[in-house]
Structure formats: structure tokens, C-alpha cells
Scaffold this motif. Sequence first.
Motif, PDB file in Angstrom:
ATOM      1  N   TYR A   1       0.557  -1.391   0.109  1.00 60.43           N
ATOM      2  CA  TYR A   1       0.180  -0.074  -0.093  1.00 60.43           C
ATOM      3  C   TYR A   1       0.704   0.723   0.035  1.00 60.43           C
ATOM      4  O   TYR A   1       1.911   1.047   0.511  1.00 60.43           O
ATOM      5  CB  TYR A   1      -0.851   0.416   1.516  1.00 60.43           C
TER       6      TYR A   1
ATOM      7  N   LYS B   1       1.055   5.057   0.737  1.00 60.26           N
ATOM      8  CA  LYS B   1       0.213   6.404   1.603  1.00 60.26           C
ATOM      9  C   LYS B   1       0.596   8.219   1.803  1.00 60.26           C
ATOM     10  O   LYS B   1       1.749   7.754   2.262  1.00 60.26           O
ATOM     11  CB  LYS B   1      -0.445   6.185   3.179  1.00 60.26           C
TER      12      LYS B   1
ATOM     13  N   GLU C   1      -3.578  11.171   3.606  1.00 59.87           N
ATOM     14  CA  GLU C   1      -5.069  10.164   2.709  1.00 59.87           C
ATOM     15  C   GLU C   1      -4.980   8.540   4.259  1.00 59.87           C
ATOM     16  O   GLU C   1      -4.040   8.923   3.924  1.00 59.87           O
ATOM     17  CB  GLU C   1      -4.360   9.987   1.520  1.00 59.87           C
ATOM     18  N   GLY C   2      -6.107   7.719   3.372  1.00 58.35           N
ATOM     19  CA  GLY C   2      -6.107   6.910   3.864  1.00 58.35           C
ATOM     20  C   GLY C   2      -4.708   6.232   2.357  1.00 58.35           C
ATOM     21  O   GLY C   2      -4.572   6.419   1.330  1.00 58.35           O
ATOM     22  N   PRO C   3      -4.379   4.492   2.945  1.00 57.71           N
ATOM     23  CA  PRO C   3      -3.276   3.947   1.888  1.00 57.71           C
ATOM     24  C   PRO C   3      -4.374   3.364   0.767  1.00 57.71           C
ATOM     25  O   PRO C   3      -5.759   3.130   1.228  1.00 57.71           O
ATOM     26  CB  PRO C   3      -3.194   2.748   3.135  1.00 57.71           C
TER      27      PRO C   3
ATOM     28  N   PHE D   1      -3.921   0.546  -2.836  1.00 57.18           N
ATOM     29  CA  PHE D   1      -3.563  -0.363  -2.594  1.00 57.18           C
ATOM     30  C   PHE D   1      -2.868   0.055  -3.626  1.00 57.18           C
ATOM     31  O   PHE D   1      -2.971   0.536  -4.575  1.00 57.18           O
ATOM     32  CB  PHE D   1      -4.857  -1.479  -2.770  1.00 57.18           C
TER      33      PHE D   1
ATOM     34  N   PHE E   1       3.299   0.421   3.013  1.00 58.39           N
ATOM     35  CA  PHE E   1       3.783  -0.589   3.834  1.00 58.39           C
ATOM     36  C   PHE E   1       2.971  -1.519   3.166  1.00 58.39           C
ATOM     37  O   PHE E   1       2.263  -1.238   2.056  1.00 58.39           O
ATOM     38  CB  PHE E   1       1.947  -0.166   4.722  1.00 58.39           C
TER      39      PHE E   1
ATOM     40  N   PHE F   1      -0.256  -4.950   9.100  1.00 60.75           N
ATOM     41  CA  PHE F   1       0.789  -4.533   8.319  1.00 60.75           C
ATOM     42  C   PHE F   1       2.505  -3.804   8.734  1.00 60.75           C
ATOM     43  O   PHE F   1       2.672  -4.208  10.247  1.00 60.75           O
ATOM     44  CB  PHE F   1       0.420  -2.646   8.650  1.00 60.75           C
TER      45      PHE F   1
ATOM     46  N   GLN G   1       6.279  -1.436   9.717  1.00 60.69           N
ATOM     47  CA  GLN G   1       5.890  -0.399  10.357  1.00 60.69           C
ATOM     48  C   GLN G   1       5.582   0.401   8.889  1.00 60.69           C
ATOM     49  O   GLN G   1       5.336   2.224   9.038  1.00 60.69           O
ATOM     50  CB  GLN G   1       7.018   0.048  11.188  1.00 60.69           C
TER      51      GLN G   1
END
Lengths: 110, 110
Positions: free
Chosen positions: A36, A38, A42-44, A46, A89, A100, A102
Motif C-alpha cells: 500500500y 500512503k 489520506e488513507g492507504p 492499494f 506499507f 501491516f 511499520q
Amino acid sequence: DQQVKQNSPSLSVQEGRISILNCDYTNSMFDYFLWYKKYPAEGPTFLISISSIKDKNEDGRFTVFLNKSAKHLSLHIVPSQPGDSAVYFCAALAAQKLVFGQGTRLTINP
Amino acid sequence: NAGVTQTPKFRILKIGQSMTLQCTQDMNHNYMYWYRQDPGMGLKLIYYSVGAGITDKGEVPNGYNVSRSTTEDFPLRLELAAPSQTSVYFCASSYVGEQYFGPGTRLTVT
């Protein structure tokens, strides 16, 4: 007990060169791996995935490699572009739940 | 499709207050998830749901509650806010494989 580890908190790469992000895992039950991306606030989102029955998956500039015996996967981005600067991630899937790492902050320098 | 939406975007709570973080998805996904992300860390699973009426604990459920009365909605409830719950909260949904994330709620408890 960190089942998914990204040992490099940050990585700096020149624009146009290859970026290689690494990820290690400990649980042999993981059967699907994802990356992912990021951006701040914002959100992660794909990026790319790989099943445990494969050792490579490509999508444009992005390639993920899986080495099951070493419990290691890597994401290659080539050529790297300024818009690739983000936190990446690694995640592993088991029973529809993601674990996930780090994250690694990738900075692409002009 | 709006995808996964979360409200509010930001919130400041006093210790001991309660609040509900809202999450809605319009992709008809069965699976929904709540994660928290602390600075420099990966996302940790709080609760998840495999369908309407079914929820289960993730890695860090203490201090939180969830419900899933419809396929679309998966609210997260904080009953007695504590400073340790200061974090960014992400909701996600999936059909199978990759999860799709909302933009996040930044929560500060003081």
C-alpha cells in the motif's frame, strides 16, 4: 511480536533510478501479500499484491518479488518518479485480516 | 462510487468523553475493518466484521466497541476517551483480498 517487518524507516532515491523497498515476515500461514502507498492526510491505497504461489508480479513500473524460503518480499519501482514519494506499507493477509509493517518513507529526489 | 467514507475528519475530545466514528462503504463489501495508526507505526486492527450482525476483536480492541447492523455501515464507539486513544483511525472494506481504505479520522484526546 512483529509478524511483518519493514526494517528501513526511510529511503531516498534519485529520480529515474530504481527504488527497492523490503519487507520480512515470520508467519508461514500468510498466503497473500500486498503493498500500500500512503500520502499525508489520506488513507492507504492499494498498489500491488502477490499470492504465495507466485514469486513475481508486475504492474507497470511496479514489481513485487516473493522469496518464501527467506520469508522476504520486495517492491521494485523503476523508474522512480517524484510522485512516488510517499510512505509504503507492506501487509500480509491471513483469514481476511491484514497485518501491516511499520512503513518505509520513500523520497524521490529530482 | 464514493468508496469508503469516514466522518468526522478531525475531532478533539476531553478525557472521559464519548464519541462515535462513522464509516460507510457503497461497494457492497462483506468485510469491514477499523484500524488505528500511531506515529511511525503501521496500522493495527481494532475490530472487524465479516458481515451484518457479525463482529470480532482485532489486535487492539480495548476501549472500543463496534456494531454492524447493515452491510454499508460500521461505526466505531469510544466510550471513555483516554489520551492513549489519540491516533488516526482508518476504516476499510473488502470483498476478498485487497482492502479499500477511507481517508481517516484524526482524533486527539486531551
